[in-house]
Write a protein that holds these residues in place. Structure first.
Motif, PDB file in Angstrom:
ATOM      1  N   GLY A  47       0.808  -1.217   0.000  1.00  0.00           N
ATOM      2  CA  GLY A  47       0.000   0.000   0.000  1.00  0.00           C
ATOM      3  C   GLY A  47       0.843   1.269   0.000  1.00  0.00           C
ATOM      4  N   HIS A  48       0.330   2.307  -0.684  1.00  0.00           N
ATOM      5  CA  HIS A  48       0.962   3.644  -0.707  1.00  0.00           C
ATOM      6  C   HIS A  48       2.336   3.588  -1.402  1.00  0.00           C
ATOM      7  CE1 HIS A  48      -2.098   4.266   2.414  1.00  0.00           C
ATOM      8  NE2 HIS A  48      -1.636   3.157   2.945  1.00  0.00           N
ATOM      9  N   ASN A  49       3.029   4.694  -1.439  1.00  0.00           N
ATOM     10  CA  ASN A  49       4.391   4.705  -1.973  1.00  0.00           C
ATOM     11  C   ASN A  49       5.123   5.924  -1.410  1.00  0.00           C
ATOM     12  OD1 ASN A  49       4.317   7.032  -3.978  1.00  0.00           O
ATOM     13  ND2 ASN A  49       2.613   5.819  -4.775  1.00  0.00           N
ATOM     14  N   ASN A  60       7.597   2.186   9.542  1.00  0.00           N
ATOM     15  CA  ASN A  60       7.026   2.890   8.394  1.00  0.00           C
ATOM     16  C   ASN A  60       6.250   1.912   7.511  1.00  0.00           C
ATOM     17  OD1 ASN A  60       7.453   3.655   5.339  1.00  0.00           O
ATOM     18  ND2 ASN A  60       7.461   5.577   6.475  1.00  0.00           N
ATOM     19  N   GLU A  61       5.021   2.279   7.202  1.00  0.00           N
ATOM     20  CA  GLU A  61       4.149   1.371   6.452  1.00  0.00           C
ATOM     21  C   GLU A  61       4.716   0.987   5.092  1.00  0.00           C
ATOM     22  OE1 GLU A  61       0.193   2.870   5.766  1.00  0.00           O
ATOM     23  OE2 GLU A  61      -0.507   0.922   5.045  1.00  0.00           O
ATOM     24  N   VAL A  62       5.145   1.978   4.315  1.00  0.00           N
ATOM     25  CA  VAL A  62       5.606   1.684   2.952  1.00  0.00           C
ATOM     26  C   VAL A  62       6.817   0.737   2.984  1.00  0.00           C
ATOM     27  CG1 VAL A  62       6.625   2.701   0.869  1.00  0.00           C
ATOM     28  CG2 VAL A  62       4.678   3.806   1.959  1.00  0.00           C
ATOM     29  N   ILE A  79      -1.360  -5.212   0.893  1.00  0.00           N
ATOM     30  CA  ILE A  79      -0.819  -5.280   2.254  1.00  0.00           C
ATOM     31  C   ILE A  79      -0.678  -3.859   2.815  1.00  0.00           C
ATOM     32  CG2 ILE A  79       1.146  -5.983   3.681  1.00  0.00           C
ATOM     33  CD1 ILE A  79      -0.415  -8.350   2.531  1.00  0.00           C
ATOM     34  N   HIS A  80      -1.204  -3.655   4.010  1.00  0.00           N
ATOM     35  CA  HIS A  80      -1.096  -2.358   4.689  1.00  0.00           C
ATOM     36  C   HIS A  80      -0.681  -2.563   6.137  1.00  0.00           C
ATOM     37  CE1 HIS A  80      -3.160   0.470   1.830  1.00  0.00           C
ATOM     38  NE2 HIS A  80      -3.501  -0.691   1.303  1.00  0.00           N
ATOM     39  N   PHE A  81      -0.256  -1.471   6.757  1.00  0.00           N
ATOM     40  CA  PHE A  81      -0.063  -1.422   8.204  1.00  0.00           C
ATOM     41  C   PHE A  81      -0.939  -0.289   8.703  1.00  0.00           C
ATOM     42  CE2 PHE A  81       3.554  -4.179   9.437  1.00  0.00           C
ATOM     43  CZ  PHE A  81       3.814  -4.713   8.192  1.00  0.00           C
ATOM     44  N   ASN A  82      -1.562  -0.488   9.834  1.00  0.00           N
ATOM     45  CA  ASN A  82      -2.581   0.422  10.324  1.00  0.00           C
ATOM     46  C   ASN A  82      -2.015   1.500  11.249  1.00  0.00           C
ATOM     47  OD1 ASN A  82      -5.287   1.160  10.431  1.00  0.00           O
ATOM     48  ND2 ASN A  82      -5.933  -0.956  10.727  1.00  0.00           N
ATOM     49  N   VAL A 124      -5.085  -6.768   3.750  1.00  0.00           N
ATOM     50  CA  VAL A 124      -4.543  -7.153   5.051  1.00  0.00           C
ATOM     51  C   VAL A 124      -3.918  -5.944   5.749  1.00  0.00           C
ATOM     52  CG1 VAL A 124      -2.919  -8.684   6.258  1.00  0.00           C
ATOM     53  CG2 VAL A 124      -4.010  -9.457   4.138  1.00  0.00           C
ATOM     54  N   GLU A 125      -4.409  -5.632   6.948  1.00  0.00           N
ATOM     55  CA  GLU A 125      -3.754  -4.638   7.804  1.00  0.00           C
ATOM     56  C   GLU A 125      -2.976  -5.464   8.829  1.00  0.00           C
ATOM     57  OE1 GLU A 125      -3.736  -1.298   7.863  1.00  0.00           O
ATOM     58  OE2 GLU A 125      -5.382  -0.709   6.540  1.00  0.00           O
ATOM     59  N   VAL A 126      -1.677  -5.596   8.603  1.00  0.00           N
ATOM     60  CA  VAL A 126      -0.857  -6.531   9.390  1.00  0.00           C
ATOM     61  C   VAL A 126      -0.923  -6.215  10.886  1.00  0.00           C
ATOM     62  CG1 VAL A 126       1.486  -7.399   9.786  1.00  0.00           C
ATOM     63  CG2 VAL A 126       0.685  -6.976   7.449  1.00  0.00           C
ATOM     64  N   ARG A 149      -9.667   2.637  11.014  1.00  0.00           N
ATOM     65  CA  ARG A 149      -9.812   3.102   9.638  1.00  0.00           C
ATOM     66  C   ARG A 149      -8.573   2.666   8.857  1.00  0.00           C
ATOM     67  NH1 ARG A 149      -5.669   4.695   9.479  1.00  0.00           N
ATOM     68  NH2 ARG A 149      -4.534   6.221  10.657  1.00  0.00           N
ATOM     69  N   VAL A 150      -8.770   2.503   7.559  1.00  0.00           N
ATOM     70  CA  VAL A 150      -7.617   2.187   6.731  1.00  0.00           C
ATOM     71  C   VAL A 150      -7.226   3.389   5.920  1.00  0.00           C
ATOM     72  CG1 VAL A 150      -7.021  -0.123   5.980  1.00  0.00           C
ATOM     73  CG2 VAL A 150      -9.329   0.703   5.718  1.00  0.00           C
ATOM     74  N   ASN A 151      -8.210   4.235   5.668  1.00  0.00           N
ATOM     75  CA  ASN A 151      -7.926   5.358   4.795  1.00  0.00           C
ATOM     76  C   ASN A 151      -7.387   6.523   5.631  1.00  0.00           C
ATOM     77  OD1 ASN A 151      -7.870   7.383   2.990  1.00  0.00           O
ATOM     78  ND2 ASN A 151      -9.780   6.803   1.995  1.00  0.00           N
ATOM     79  N   ASN A 152      -6.060   6.583   5.728  1.00  0.00           N
ATOM     80  CA  ASN A 152      -5.449   7.638   6.523  1.00  0.00           C
ATOM     81  C   ASN A 152      -5.927   9.014   6.122  1.00  0.00           C
ATOM     82  OD1 ASN A 152      -3.747   5.950   7.964  1.00  0.00           O
ATOM     83  ND2 ASN A 152      -2.366   5.840   6.224  1.00  0.00           N
ATOM     84  N   SER A 153      -6.100   9.232   4.831  1.00  0.00           N
ATOM     85  CA  SER A 153      -6.355  10.590   4.371  1.00  0.00           C
ATOM     86  C   SER A 153      -7.730  11.087   4.845  1.00  0.00           C
ATOM     87  CB  SER A 153      -6.214  10.694   2.857  1.00  0.00           C
ATOM     88  OG  SER A 153      -7.202   9.968   2.210  1.00  0.00           O
TER      89      SER A 153
HETATM   90 ZN   LIG Z   1      -2.331   1.794   4.450  1.00  0.00          ZN
END
Ligand SMILES: [Zn+2]
Length: 295
Positions: A9-11, A22-24, A77-80, A143-145, A198-202
Motif C-alpha cells: 500500500g501507498h508509496n 514505516n508502512e511503505v 498489504i497495509h499497516f494500520n 490485510v492490515e498486518v 480506519r484504513v484510509n489515513n487521508s
Molecule cells: Zn495503508
C-alpha cells in the motif's frame, strides 16, 4: 496453483502510516516475502505495487494491474495507524467484500495464522468503501498486518520479521494453517479505548483537520460519511492551510507543490478535476466537489 496479485500500500510520494515503523517500508518487505513464498508454492505472482506516484494513480495502478492480469485473488498489504502513540497491542484485521465467500474463507485463514503468531485478531471487516475492494473484479483481501504505533504490535512484528509474517499470509492464501509457534509479548495494562479503526489515513486526517478548524465536531474514524462531507468547508482561491493541503495531496500534487496555499495552480487543478468528473468547473471546492474528492 493460482494467480495472485500482491500490492504494497501507498508509496514514497504518497506515504502511508508512520510511527515506530514505516508502512511503505514494511508492506513492501512483507510483499517481497509473500511473492517468494507464493512462487515456491507454484503460484503465479502478479506484482501490483506501483512506483512513486500520486494517491489516485497509486490506487488505480494496483486495481488496474490486478484486473488486467485476471488474477484469482488480490492481496493489498497495509499497516494500520490510529494514535500518535499507543502503549500495548492492537492487532491485525482484514477488509473484504463480505458477500464473497472466497474472501471470507481466505481472510479467516490469514487472520488465524497471524493470530497464531501472537497478533490480536480484530476480525474481518466490511471494506466496500475501499477502492481496492470495490474496484477489483476478483476476491480481494486487504490485510492490515498490525498498527505502526502500537508498541507490542511492533515488538512482535520485529521479533518475527517480515519473512515469517509474509509466510503466514501466504499459507492462509494457499489454504494452509501456519505452524509457527506464537511469540508472547509481555502485556502492559492499557485503558485506552480502541475506536473502530480506519484504513484510509487521508479521510481521518481531513476529519481531524475539519474538527481542529471548528468546521465540524465529528468522530475521527476514517470512514467517509454524512458528517465528513458536512464538515468540509467551502474552499476556494486565497485559502491557506491544511485543508487546501489535503486537497492538493488528494489531487496528486508532488510534495513540493503541496503548499497549503490555494492559488492559481490549485484553482486550475480543481477546474481540470471538476471537468473530468462532470462537475461545474468553477475552481471552487463546494459540497459537490468534496463529494467527489472524498470518494
Ligand atoms: Zn495503508
Amino acid at each position: 496453483m493460482e494467480k495472485i496479485g500482491t500490492r504494497g500500500g501507498h508509496n514514497r510520494q504518497c506515504e502511508g502510516a508512520s510511527a515506530i515503523i514505516n508502512e511503505v517500508t514494511e508492506d513492501r518487505n512483507v510483499c517481497a516475502a509473500m511473492n517468494e513464498n507464493l512462487k515456491n508454492a507454484g503460484d503465479t505472482v502478479v506484482n501490483c505495487t506501483p512506483e512513486n506516484c500520486g494517491e489516485n494513480e497509486d490506487l488505480n495502478y494496483g486495481t488496474d494491474t490486478a484486473n488486467n492480469n485476471h488474477v484469482d485473488l488480490f492481496v493489498p498489504i497495509h499497516f494500520n495507524n490510529t494514535y500518535t502513540n499507543y502503549n500495548g497491542a492492537i492487532g491485525s484485521e482484514i477488509w473484504i467484500n463480505p458477500s464473497s465467500s472466497i474472501s471470507v474463507a481466505t481472510g479467516t485463514r490469514i487472520l488465524n495464522n497471524l493470530q497464531a503468531l501472537g497478533f490480536k485478531n480484530r476480525g474481518l471487516k466490511n471494506g466496500m468503501h475501499l477502492h481496492d475492494v470495490r474496484a477489483t473484479n476478483m476476491p480481494t483481501v486487504l490485510v492490515e498486518v498490525c498498527f505502526v504505533e502500537a508498541t507490542e504490535d511492533v515488538e512482535l512484528y520485529k521479533k518475527l520479521g517480515a519473512d515469517v509474517v509474509g509466510k503466514a499470509i501466504t499459507d492462509g492464501i494457499n489454504g494452509k494453517v501456519g505452524s509457527h509457534a506464537p511469540i508472547i509479548i509481555n502485556k502492559q495494562a492499557s485503558n485506552v479505548t480502541i475506536p473502530e479503526t480506519r484504513v484510509n489515513n487521508s479521510i481521518a486526517q481531513l476529519q481531524d483537520e475539519c474538527n481542529r478548524q471548528g468546521f465540524s465536531n465529528q468522530k475521527v474514524d476514517g470512514f467517509n460519511g454524512t458528517n465528513t462531507l458536512a464538515g468540509c468547508p467551502l474552499t476556494k482561491f486565497g485559502a491557506n492551510g491544511n485543508i487546501t493541503k489535503w486537497i492538493q495531496k488528494r489531487l496528486g500534487f508532488p510534495t513540493n507543490l503541496q503548499t497549503g496555499y490555494f492559488g492559481d495552480i490549485t484553482k486550475n487543478a480543481i477546474i481540470k478535476y471538476q471537468a473530468a468528473m462532470g462537475l461545474n468547473a468553477d475552481g471552487i471546492v463546494g459540497q459537490g466537489t468534496w463529494t467527489a474528492l472524498l470518494r
